[in-house]
Design a protein around this motif. Structure first.
Motif, PDB file in Angstrom:
ATOM      1  N   GLU B 201       0.704  -1.273  -0.040  1.00  0.00           N
ATOM      2  CA  GLU B 201       0.187  -0.050  -0.021  1.00  0.00           C
ATOM      3  C   GLU B 201       0.770   1.235   0.024  1.00  0.00           C
ATOM      4  O   GLU B 201       2.135   1.377   0.376  1.00  0.00           O
ATOM      5  N   ILE B 202       0.368   2.541  -0.258  1.00  0.00           N
ATOM      6  CA  ILE B 202       0.782   3.719  -0.254  1.00  0.00           C
ATOM      7  C   ILE B 202      -0.117   4.609   0.585  1.00  0.00           C
ATOM      8  O   ILE B 202      -1.211   4.827  -0.291  1.00  0.00           O
ATOM      9  N   SER B 203       0.043   4.867   1.614  1.00  0.00           N
ATOM     10  CA  SER B 203      -1.109   5.685   2.510  1.00  0.00           C
ATOM     11  C   SER B 203      -0.276   6.167   3.411  1.00  0.00           C
ATOM     12  O   SER B 203       1.077   6.251   3.588  1.00  0.00           O
ATOM     13  N   PRO B 204      -0.987   6.973   4.378  1.00  0.00           N
ATOM     14  CA  PRO B 204      -0.591   7.884   5.486  1.00  0.00           C
ATOM     15  C   PRO B 204       0.084   6.612   6.590  1.00  0.00           C
ATOM     16  O   PRO B 204       0.638   7.069   7.553  1.00  0.00           O
ATOM     17  N   ASP B 205      -0.338   5.396   6.496  1.00  0.00           N
ATOM     18  CA  ASP B 205       0.184   4.592   7.320  1.00  0.00           C
ATOM     19  C   ASP B 205       1.815   4.153   7.039  1.00  0.00           C
ATOM     20  O   ASP B 205       2.732   3.818   7.952  1.00  0.00           O
ATOM     21  N   THR B 206       2.115   4.295   5.832  1.00  0.00           N
ATOM     22  CA  THR B 206       3.303   3.997   5.142  1.00  0.00           C
ATOM     23  C   THR B 206       4.289   5.236   4.598  1.00  0.00           C
ATOM     24  O   THR B 206       5.272   4.987   4.158  1.00  0.00           O
ATOM     25  N   CYS B 207       3.620   6.413   4.644  1.00  0.00           N
ATOM     26  CA  CYS B 207       4.414   7.561   4.269  1.00  0.00           C
ATOM     27  C   CYS B 207       4.277   8.562   5.602  1.00  0.00           C
ATOM     28  O   CYS B 207       3.393   8.530   6.160  1.00  0.00           O
ATOM     29  N   ARG B 208       5.350   9.177   5.703  1.00  0.00           N
ATOM     30  CA  ARG B 208       5.310  10.462   6.389  1.00  0.00           C
ATOM     31  C   ARG B 208       4.802  11.464   5.869  1.00  0.00           C
ATOM     32  O   ARG B 208       5.609  11.839   4.540  1.00  0.00           O
ATOM     33  N   LEU B 209       3.928  12.153   5.902  1.00  0.00           N
ATOM     34  CA  LEU B 209       3.351  13.520   5.077  1.00  0.00           C
ATOM     35  C   LEU B 209       3.239  14.604   5.853  1.00  0.00           C
ATOM     36  O   LEU B 209       2.425  14.635   6.855  1.00  0.00           O
ATOM     37  N   TRP B 210       4.036  15.782   5.776  1.00  0.00           N
ATOM     38  CA  TRP B 210       4.047  17.071   6.347  1.00  0.00           C
ATOM     39  C   TRP B 210       3.450  18.109   5.482  1.00  0.00           C
ATOM     40  O   TRP B 210       3.924  18.213   4.335  1.00  0.00           O
ATOM     41  N   ASP B 211       2.383  18.759   6.152  1.00  0.00           N
ATOM     42  CA  ASP B 211       1.991  20.037   5.439  1.00  0.00           C
ATOM     43  C   ASP B 211       3.093  20.707   5.166  1.00  0.00           C
ATOM     44  O   ASP B 211       3.929  21.489   5.919  1.00  0.00           O
ATOM     45  N   LYS B 212       3.051  21.409   3.907  1.00  0.00           N
ATOM     46  CA  LYS B 212       4.188  22.093   3.694  1.00  0.00           C
ATOM     47  C   LYS B 212       4.362  23.564   3.958  1.00  0.00           C
ATOM     48  O   LYS B 212       5.393  24.031   4.540  1.00  0.00           O
ATOM     49  N   GLU B 213       3.233  23.954   4.273  1.00  0.00           N
ATOM     50  CA  GLU B 213       3.118  25.485   4.991  1.00  0.00           C
ATOM     51  C   GLU B 213       3.344  25.496   6.543  1.00  0.00           C
ATOM     52  O   GLU B 213       3.879  26.308   7.108  1.00  0.00           O
ATOM     53  N   THR B 214       2.520  24.646   7.110  1.00  0.00           N
ATOM     54  CA  THR B 214       2.508  24.599   8.869  1.00  0.00           C
ATOM     55  C   THR B 214       3.599  23.528   9.233  1.00  0.00           C
ATOM     56  O   THR B 214       3.712  23.549  10.491  1.00  0.00           O
ATOM     57  N   GLY B 215       3.916  22.578   8.547  1.00  0.00           N
ATOM     58  CA  GLY B 215       4.859  21.645   8.910  1.00  0.00           C
ATOM     59  C   GLY B 215       4.023  20.357   9.555  1.00  0.00           C
ATOM     60  O   GLY B 215       4.661  19.528  10.209  1.00  0.00           O
ATOM     61  N   ARG B 216       2.860  20.344   9.705  1.00  0.00           N
ATOM     62  CA  ARG B 216       1.809  19.782  10.335  1.00  0.00           C
ATOM     63  C   ARG B 216       1.954  18.471   9.977  1.00  0.00           C
ATOM     64  O   ARG B 216       1.788  17.833   8.699  1.00  0.00           O
ATOM     65  N   LYS B 217       2.111  17.137  10.812  1.00  0.00           N
ATOM     66  CA  LYS B 217       2.146  15.898  10.425  1.00  0.00           C
ATOM     67  C   LYS B 217       0.768  15.397  10.032  1.00  0.00           C
ATOM     68  O   LYS B 217      -0.226  15.443  11.067  1.00  0.00           O
ATOM     69  N   LEU B 218       0.606  14.859   8.878  1.00  0.00           N
ATOM     70  CA  LEU B 218      -0.643  14.338   8.536  1.00  0.00           C
ATOM     71  C   LEU B 218      -0.502  12.643   8.072  1.00  0.00           C
ATOM     72  O   LEU B 218      -0.882  12.361   7.025  1.00  0.00           O
ATOM     73  N   ASP B 219       0.169  11.930   9.071  1.00  0.00           N
ATOM     74  CA  ASP B 219       0.376  10.665   8.929  1.00  0.00           C
ATOM     75  C   ASP B 219       0.327   9.858  10.107  1.00  0.00           C
ATOM     76  O   ASP B 219      -0.004  10.513  11.337  1.00  0.00           O
ATOM     77  N   LYS B 220       0.646   8.542  10.443  1.00  0.00           N
ATOM     78  CA  LYS B 220       0.466   7.569  11.305  1.00  0.00           C
ATOM     79  C   LYS B 220       1.556   8.118  12.544  1.00  0.00           C
ATOM     80  O   LYS B 220       1.044   7.816  13.706  1.00  0.00           O
ATOM     81  N   ASP B 221       2.313   9.003  12.285  1.00  0.00           N
ATOM     82  CA  ASP B 221       3.124   9.746  13.645  1.00  0.00           C
ATOM     83  C   ASP B 221       2.117  10.304  14.566  1.00  0.00           C
ATOM     84  O   ASP B 221       2.187  10.296  15.822  1.00  0.00           O
TER      85      ASP B 221
END
Lengths: 245, 245
Positions: B201-221
């Motif tokens: 899979e390729i998803s927020p479970d397997t990727c770290r995804l940070w909002d470019k503007e705020t740096g907010r973490k949008l993933d399993k972290d």
């Protein structure tokens, strides 16, 4: 290296004390003294003890191995023996990447990476470990080393090549005294001119050495895993090594 | 892949249940069904929980990513969506080596390998991890993979090349929806003809995804480290991904 100094260097201030060795400045800028201790530690220093005579064994065995390697074209930091447990060495800036070469599965390969113990490896395994006690010397890979900037691609290729050449030389040497060289750890350092040479030590602390006939462990694993007769195993390695030279 | 099947496959016996997904046989030999669960685990399963809607988000996001990758020449196991949280996939024999690609320092690089968080990596770091729960998926290197016999030199070069190509495609995609692709994990599998394709899979479970503007973490972290608003972060990724397609 291994050329004799004209005048014996005079021991100066303690530069660095590690778990198994002390390094001192001398009255000469181009020489340090490396002194081997009897202190033994294992599992990131959580297990501590003393192995009587270890300092002497490791110093003498290292000296012989460094001489053998130098004769075979592997430049290293060894200059000369100063006493039973001290040698003069060339100053280097240690590269914080430990190089481990493995001919037979043992140790962390078995505990952490799912290999069965005692299997011959083909091809030989070469590993990089970050020299960092706090992080428990973690395994790292080529791209980590590039990211840290410790070595470039050429530097890694050079270290890998040297490590494999050292392995050939040591495998043959130990085979000649009835010992399987299971695996060993190397450290390299940079000379002021930028060249990279072998440093640290080569001893039963840093090599796994199994008797070829009996399979008996003649190295620090006897201390790590309370196998008994630790001192005797170290002496056995010194005796066989000295006889071969 | 991503061609539509003529008749929808009928779900058969459970073949495998992992921490986040179930795989079922179907009435067709050439198709399996991959179903995404809301169950969440972290730190080798020592932390457990549920993320409402995660199964749907991960299934839908994975489907979109697999389609995007197929359009860009990266063959993968995705065939078609069957429901909100299930997709038809091609059967493969999973290679037990997880491939991690890192553009920015985070996670184990910071916790175990001494990097500072949030630093751009150049070159990109590629890591192999042994897929082995009991051993906690340890980092391994090229020579371990050769010793295990999981891949040869060509196979490793192929996986590394595919992983870096996938990184290029995903980096651009996520940048377009205002997200930094920090790192991600891939699994590959062998088809009956011996070819290697992307799986899992390729998803927020397997990727770290940070909002470019705020740096907010949008993933399993957000789940791993109790950062709150976990469900909302997963929904945000689904929303942005779907809008881009």
């Amino acid at each position: 290296m291994s050329e004799t100094t004209e005048t014996r260097p005079v021991k100066g201030e303690l530069l660095h004390e590690g778990k198994a060795k002390k390094v001192f400045k001398t009255d000469r800028e181009d020489l340090l003294i490396q002194e081997f201790k009897n202190d033994a530690t294992a599992f990131d220093g959580t297990k501590k003890g003393t192995i009587e005579g270890k300092g002497t064994v490791n110093c003498q065995v290292s000296a012989m191995m460094f001489k053998l390697l130098a004769e075979n074209g592997i430049e290293n930091h060894y200059v000369e023996l100063l006493s039973e447990n001290a040698m003069a060495i060339l100053p280097v800036e240690i590269i914080p990447v430990e190089v481990v070469v493995r001919n037979i599965t043992a140790g962390s390969l078995v505990r952490h990476r799912g290999f069965e113990e005692g299997k011959k490896l083909d091809p030989t395994i070469v590993e990089w470990y970050l020299k960092n006690n706090e992080l428990h010397d973690p395994l790292i890979n080529d791209s980590h080393i590039l990211a840290f900037g410790y070595l470039d691609e050429d530097g890694m290729a050079l270290l890998r090549e040297k490590a494999l050449k050292i392995n050939e030389i040591l495998l043959e040497f130990f085979a000649g005294i009835g010992i399987d060289l299971v695996d060993f750890k190397l450290e390299f350092g940079r000379r002021p001119d930028g060249s990279i040479i072998l440093a640290d030590e080569i001893s039963p602390d840093t090599c796994r050495l199994w008797d070829k006939e009996t399979g008996r462990k003649l190295d620090k694993d006897r201390f790590r895993f309370d196998l008994g007769d630790v001192e005797e195993a170290y002496q056995e390695i010194l005796k066989r090594t000295a006889t071969a030279n």
